[in-house]
Design an enzyme around this catalytic site. Structure first.
Site, PDB file in Angstrom:
ATOM      1  N   ASP A  96      -1.663  -0.773 -10.859  1.00 52.64           N
ATOM      2  CA  ASP A  96      -3.069  -1.995 -11.342  1.00 52.64           C
ATOM      3  C   ASP A  96      -2.620  -2.278 -12.746  1.00 52.64           C
ATOM      4  OD1 ASP A  96      -5.203  -3.403 -11.455  1.00 52.64           O
ATOM      5  OD2 ASP A  96      -6.666  -1.818 -11.885  1.00 52.64           O
ATOM      6  N   PHE A 134       0.837  -1.076  -0.154  1.00 53.10           N
ATOM      7  CA  PHE A 134       0.066  -0.095  -0.112  1.00 53.10           C
ATOM      8  C   PHE A 134       0.855   1.303   0.087  1.00 53.10           C
ATOM      9  CE2 PHE A 134      -3.701  -2.103  -0.036  1.00 53.10           C
ATOM     10  CZ  PHE A 134      -4.972  -1.330   0.396  1.00 53.10           C
ATOM     11  N   GLU A 179      -2.500   8.008 -11.418  1.00 56.75           N
ATOM     12  CA  GLU A 179      -2.396   8.907 -10.269  1.00 56.75           C
ATOM     13  C   GLU A 179      -1.141   9.387  -9.975  1.00 56.75           C
ATOM     14  OE1 GLU A 179      -3.960   6.993  -6.928  1.00 56.75           O
ATOM     15  OE2 GLU A 179      -5.549   5.910  -7.943  1.00 56.75           O
ATOM     16  N   ASP A 237      -5.383  -1.280 -20.650  1.00 56.38           N
ATOM     17  CA  ASP A 237      -6.350  -0.830 -19.638  1.00 56.38           C
ATOM     18  C   ASP A 237      -5.963   0.292 -18.913  1.00 56.38           C
ATOM     19  OD1 ASP A 237      -8.904  -1.284 -18.340  1.00 56.38           O
ATOM     20  OD2 ASP A 237      -8.133  -2.075 -16.728  1.00 56.38           O
TER      21      ASP A 237
END
Length: 506
Positions: free
Chosen positions: A395, A308, A380, A375
């Protein structure tokens, strides 16, 4: 000498032969050895001295990271993303809150065995990773904190499991009858470890040797756990350092997910299959049926764990639509797909008109082309670093789907804008050389992962082929516009966010 007279000559001859043999085979070699004329026990000349062994070549990955291109200092000071004191204070409050809620949860279940509160360790790998994020990237080159974080995510037991925030936001707000192809979507969970670190877990949904069917649309493709792992290694080899550290792990879905989760919805989607394997599935919005579940064998399931990033309260991020976003419908087309001059329009839009943002978009397109990811609808970036901050390559699970096909349209930002960073181009050219071949360094890097082999050989060889296609595209641009126009010098010190704000205020 007794005996018949006719035997005596034969006996004398035998004794003489024995004496001569003793002299020749025993006494004479000993005398020659004492005189130092030959080596012991060998009448032949001494063998030549063995040639010194050539030093073994250093591993390709080590040689690559020792190259001057990977040792150059960043153009500006390493401006950190977080303040250490503020971050420690924030995470200590979160750890205390988790311990308090965990104690209340145990009291509600009438669990009488005491549970000692878990302390927050400032030296934890995930915390050092957060403190190491700077304007230059998510982690420094050769970061010991990243190595420790990868080891911790692979070894530490879990103390919590839950759905991700985006799935929670959509629970109950979906209509599964409207889903185009539920089997193609992903399932992901947030796992918390005993050191309070968190990671995104994506389970295995497709075997490594399988290719995505050619009739699949990119927006219904499988999400592959090994693609997340390989993307991290490739991003590090390219020296982008914009993919969070990711590692593979075998998870016991019963002990490390079901028995530690407090989410009743997540608990309700576990079941035992007819083959006695423990399985679970997503509870709407993505998949509503048990046939789209993932299963252990009977409990163990391999997947990827991506670290994270810092909390949005500490490090706000912007989510921005990709200018080269694709149409997410069966027959739609975006402007860039039909207009070869589309980049001229993008260059007139702030911040692509006067910052490094467009160069970073091209970097992202090169990365996506190498992994085959179509995709990339959003990207970000941390708000603290302003318009020149790096883009996060998050991702990546829809990469590495088809090794037999190169989707050239992914390179549209490069081929339409004809611009690339000098440092990016130099590293791409280096990775095309036989000594630093991209497939070789990727193969070596991926062997470090616990789930190795992460990629099949055809996927590794496809990297070399796609790298050459990128260099060909850059060559065509240089032939058309000249190197001075195409290759941008990105070694100048970027402006700070405060400078950007001051410019806007005036």
């Amino acid at each position: 000498m007794p005996g018949p007279r006719r035997v005596r000559p034969a006996v004398l001859l035998l004794l003489g032969a024995l004496l001569v043999a003793d002299l020749y085979f025993h006494l004479w070699p000993r005398a020659r050895r004492e005189l130092g004329k030959v080596s012991p026990g060998c009448p032949c000349p001494a063998p030549p001295a063995p040639l010194p062994r050539a030093p073994r070549a250093a591993p390709a990955l080590r040689r690559l990271f020792a190259h001057p291109l990977y040792r150059a200092a960043p153009p500006g000071p390493a401006e950190p993303l977080l303040g250490a004191r503020e971050a420690l204070r924030y995470y200590r409050r979160k750890a205390a809150r988790w311990n308090r809620r965990h104690r209340l949860y145990r009291e509600e279940l009438n669990l009488t065995s005491p549970a000692a509160p878990l302390p927050l360790r400032p030296e934890a790998g995930w915390l050092q990773f957060h403190l190491g994020i700077s304007r230059d990237g998510l982690y420094p080159r050769s970061s010991p904190a990243v190595s420790r974080l990868l080891r911790d995510m692979q070894q530490f037991p879990t103390i919590g499991a839950d759905y991700s925030q985006d799935e929670k936001a959509l629970l109950g707000a979906c209509d599964c009858s409207q889903i185009v192809k539920p089997s193609g979507v992903h399932l992901k969970l947030v796992l918390r470890f005993q050191d309070f670190g968190k990671a995104m877990f994506k389970p295995m949904r497709q075997r490594r040797e399988e290719e995505t069917p050619e009739d699949f649309f990119y927006f219904v493709d499988f999400q592959r756990h090994n693609a997340e792992i390989a993307a991290f290694h490739l991003d590090r080899i390219l020296d982008f350092r914009r993919v969070p550290p990711t590692v593979g792990r075998l998870i016991n879905v019963t002990k490390e997910i079901l028995e530690v989760t407090k989410n009743e919805v997540l608990q309700s989607v576990f079941f035992v299959s007819p083959a006695s394997n423990v399985c679970f599935f997503a509870k709407c919005p993505y998949m509503c049926k048990t046939e789209y579940a993932v299963c252990g064998n009977p409990h163990l399931l391999e997947g990827s764990l991506s670290a994270f990033l810092p909390s949005l309260n500490l490090a706000p991020r912007l989510s921005i639509p990709n200018p080269w976003i694709r149409s997410y419908s069966f027959d739609g087309k975006e402007e860039w797909e039909v207009n070869p001059l589309y980049c001229n329009t993008v260059r007139e839009i702030y911040p692509y008109s006067n910052s490094n943002r467009l160069l970073n978009i091209v970097d992202m397109a090169i990365f996506d082309f190498l992994i085959g990811n179509m995709d990339r609808h959003h990207y970000e970036m941390f708000t603290k670093f302003g318009d020149d901050g790096f883009l996060l390559h998050l991702d990546n699970a829809r990469g590495f789907g088809r090794h037999s096909h190169d989707e050239i349209s992914i390179l549209a930002p490069l081929s339409q804008c004809c611009i690339i960073k000098r440092t990016t181009l130099l590293r791409l050219r280096l990775l095309a050389e036989p000594e630093y071949r991209l497939s070789d360094v990727m193969r070596e890097s991926l062997l470090q992962d616990p789930l190795a082999p992460v990629l099949t050989e055809p996927h590794l060889l496809a990297l070399d082929r796609r790298l050459q296609l990128i260099l060909d595209a850059v060559g065509k641009c240089i032939d058309t516009f000249g190197e001075a126009t195409v290759v941008a010098n990105d070694t100048a010190q970027p402006q700070s966010a405060a400078a950007h704000r001051a410019k806007l205020d005036t």
